[in-house]
Design a protein around this motif. Structure first.
Motif, PDB file in Angstrom:
ATOM      1  N   SER A 191       0.816  -1.213   0.000  1.00 18.26           N
ATOM      2  CA  SER A 191       0.000   0.000   0.000  1.00 18.26           C
ATOM      3  C   SER A 191       0.850   1.264   0.000  1.00 18.26           C
ATOM      4  O   SER A 191       0.373   2.339  -0.373  1.00 18.26           O
ATOM      5  CB  SER A 191      -0.936   0.017   1.214  1.00 18.26           C
ATOM      6  N   LEU A 192       2.116   1.145   0.399  1.00 16.21           N
ATOM      7  CA  LEU A 192       3.042   2.277   0.355  1.00 16.21           C
ATOM      8  C   LEU A 192       3.750   2.369  -0.991  1.00 16.21           C
ATOM      9  O   LEU A 192       3.855   3.445  -1.586  1.00 16.21           O
ATOM     10  CB  LEU A 192       4.088   2.145   1.471  1.00 16.21           C
ATOM     11  N   ILE A 193       4.236   1.246  -1.482  1.00 15.62           N
ATOM     12  CA  ILE A 193       5.117   1.300  -2.646  1.00 15.62           C
ATOM     13  C   ILE A 193       4.355   1.419  -3.957  1.00 15.62           C
ATOM     14  O   ILE A 193       4.826   2.069  -4.908  1.00 15.62           O
ATOM     15  CB  ILE A 193       6.058   0.058  -2.671  1.00 15.62           C
ATOM     16  N   VAL A 194       3.163   0.838  -4.059  1.00 15.73           N
ATOM     17  CA  VAL A 194       2.415   0.923  -5.318  1.00 15.73           C
ATOM     18  C   VAL A 194       2.057   2.371  -5.662  1.00 15.73           C
ATOM     19  O   VAL A 194       2.349   2.833  -6.778  1.00 15.73           O
ATOM     20  CB  VAL A 194       1.167   0.012  -5.279  1.00 15.73           C
ATOM     21  N   PRO A 195       1.437   3.142  -4.755  1.00 13.87           N
ATOM     22  CA  PRO A 195       1.161   4.547  -5.103  1.00 13.87           C
ATOM     23  C   PRO A 195       2.430   5.338  -5.393  1.00 13.87           C
ATOM     24  O   PRO A 195       2.447   6.180  -6.295  1.00 13.87           O
ATOM     25  CB  PRO A 195       0.444   5.081  -3.854  1.00 13.87           C
ATOM     26  N   SER A 196       3.504   5.060  -4.643  1.00 16.00           N
ATOM     27  CA  SER A 196       4.752   5.804  -4.823  1.00 16.00           C
ATOM     28  C   SER A 196       5.341   5.600  -6.208  1.00 16.00           C
ATOM     29  O   SER A 196       5.925   6.521  -6.785  1.00 16.00           O
ATOM     30  CB  SER A 196       5.776   5.397  -3.761  1.00 16.00           C
ATOM     31  N   LEU A 197       5.211   4.387  -6.743  1.00 13.65           N
ATOM     32  CA  LEU A 197       5.791   4.076  -8.050  1.00 13.65           C
ATOM     33  C   LEU A 197       4.823   4.312  -9.197  1.00 13.65           C
ATOM     34  O   LEU A 197       5.135   4.024 -10.351  1.00 13.65           O
ATOM     35  CB  LEU A 197       6.275   2.618  -8.073  1.00 13.65           C
TER      36      LEU A 197
END
Length: 228
Positions: free
Chosen positions: A21-27
């Motif tokens: 949930s942190l890395i998907v939006p960030s990338l």
């Protein structure tokens, strides 16, 4: 522009679901993501979402009885595009071939078998563990003797929560500490692979939300790191 970049998240429970949930939006945006034709977030877990999971994992009531990997994809689907996709693998990692082809691997599941397989790959890897408000992170730069000393092939799987934590309401958040470390580790390693300057990767360590850093792990070679 490069073709594809593959990231594996092994285990989509307390640590892994929150890491996703942190890395998907960030990338899903930014110049880093634009350097590839496609970024694949490969999720590995055979477990289904149970009611007890939704109180500390990144799921909701509608996800109960869905596999964790499919529930995670559904919950984060709005961030997918022609440049970023989430690939659910409804299986547990038991052999190198299960996760080969991933440039970065983060193992978040309390499984000695999955950890040992991850440690034996040639990819850059991170091993995240937590219990209560404590967390531990070792990666491919950590001295091999240290990694082996904390990896027991006969260790039984356990929850990141202490016994009766859910019933009492005394939920501990070491899993969020670990997930945040993992997201930072992924971004900084991607920047390093792309030859960017001023890359500051998080240092392998054990820590507690209550007491702070408990210790650092010896690494194979000196890195340019910032101890936060």
């Amino acid at each position: 522009m490069k073709d594809e970049f593959n990231i594996a998240i092994v285990g989509v429970g307390g640590i892994g679901s929150n890491l996703a949930s942190l890395i998907v939006p960030s990338l899903s945006q930014g110049r880093l993501s634009q350097k590839y034709n496609m970024i694949n977030i490969n999720l590995y877990d055979s477990d289904k979402v149970e009611e007890e999971n939704i109180f500390h994992q990144r799921f909701n009531h509608s996800n109960i009885d869905e596999t964790k990997v499919l529930a995670t994809k559904k919950n984060l689907k709005s961030f997918e595009s022609d440049k970023l996709q989430i690939i659910p693998n409804e299986k547990d990692v038991r052999e190198i071939k299960d996760i080969e082809g991933n440039e970065l691997i983060v193992v978040c599941v309390d499984s000695s078998a999955a950890r040992i397989v991850t440690h034996s790959t040639n990819s850059k890897w991170l091993d995240l563990r937590c219990r209560g408000d404590n967390f531990m992170a070792v990666d491919d730069t950590t001295e091999e003797s240290v990694v082996k000393s904390i990896t027991d092939a006969n260790q039984k799987p356990g929850s990141c929560q202490y016994d009766d934590a859910l019933d009492s309401g005394n939920i501990q958040f070491g899993f969020m500490y670990a997930a945040s470390f993992g997201a930072q580790w992924i971004i900084q390693n991607m920047r390093e692979i792309n030859g960017e300057n001023n890359v500051l990767k998080p240092y392998p360590r054990s820590a507690s939300i209550t007491f702070g850093t408990l210790g650092k792990f010896a690494i194979e070679e000196v890195q340019n790191v910032l101890d936060i």
